[in-house]
Design an enzyme around this catalytic site. Structure first.
Site, short mmCIF file in Angstrom:
data_model
loop_
_atom_site.label_atom_id
_atom_site.label_comp_id
_atom_site.label_asym_id
_atom_site.label_seq_id
_atom_site.Cartn_x
_atom_site.Cartn_y
_atom_site.Cartn_z
N HIS A 78 2.98 5.99 -2.46
CA HIS A 78 4.06 6.98 -2.42
C HIS A 78 5.13 6.82 -3.50
O HIS A 78 5.88 7.75 -3.75
CB HIS A 78 4.73 6.95 -1.04
N ARG A 82 0.84 -1.20 0.00
CA ARG A 82 0.00 0.00 0.00
C ARG A 82 0.87 1.25 0.00
O ARG A 82 0.63 2.19 -0.74
CB ARG A 82 -0.92 -0.01 1.22
#
Length: 134
Positions: free
Chosen positions: A84, A79
Site C-alpha cells: 500500500h 507486506r
C-alpha cells in the site's frame, strides 16, 4: 486438512518464496548498490516479501503463539507497507530484511517443517506397529 497440515503447507510456501529471494539475489548479485539502483531487482524481491507476508497472515493464531520467535505481525506489517505504500519503503531497510531476516525465516520455517515430518513419520510407524500387535 488439519490445522497443523494447513500451517505446514503455508510454511512450505513461505520457504519457497524465501528461496525465490535467494535465487533473485544470485541472479542480480548480492550487492546493495545494484539492489538500490535496479528497480526490477527491488520489485522482484518486494513481490516475494509481499507473498511471504500474505501467507504468514494465514497461519493459525495458535501456531504464531507457539512459534513466537518470529515476528509474524511485523512480517504482515511489511507486506502492508509493500502493498500500500511501496514508494515510501526504505531501500536500506528492505535490503537488511532480504539479507538478514529472510534467511533466518527460511531456516526457522524449515526446522518446523522437518520436525513435523519426523513426528508424522513416527506416527505412521507407531500406527503400523499397532496393526502388527493386534
Amino acid at each position: 486438512m488439519s490445522n497443523r497440515e494447513r500451517n505446514i503447507d503455508i510454511l512450505e510456501r513461505i520457504t519457497g518464496y524465501c528461496l525465490e529471494v535467494k535465487n533473485t539475489q544470485s541472479y542480480f548479485g548480492n550487492s546493495f548498490e545494484v539492489f538500490s539502483t535496479n528497480s526490477i531487482y527491488r520489485n522482484a524481491i518486494s513481490l516475494c516479501l509481499l507473498q511471504i507476508g500474505e501467507l504468514s497472515n494465514h497461519l493459525s493464531e495458535e501456531f504464531k503463539e507457539r512459534y513466537n520467535e518470529i515476528p509474524w505481525r511485523n512480517i504482515k506489517g511489511l507486506r502492508n507497507i509493500v502493498a500500500h505504500q511501496y514508494e515510501s519503503v526504505n531501500t536500506r531497510t528492505l535490503w537488511e530484511t532480504v539479507t538478514q531476516d529472510v534467511p533466518m525465516l527460511h531456516q526457522y520455517c524449515n526446522g518446523i517443517i522437518e520436525n513435523y515430518r519426523v513426528l508424522e513419520q513416527d506416527s505412521i510407524e507407531n500406527d503400523n506397529e499397532d496393526e502388527y500387535e493386534h
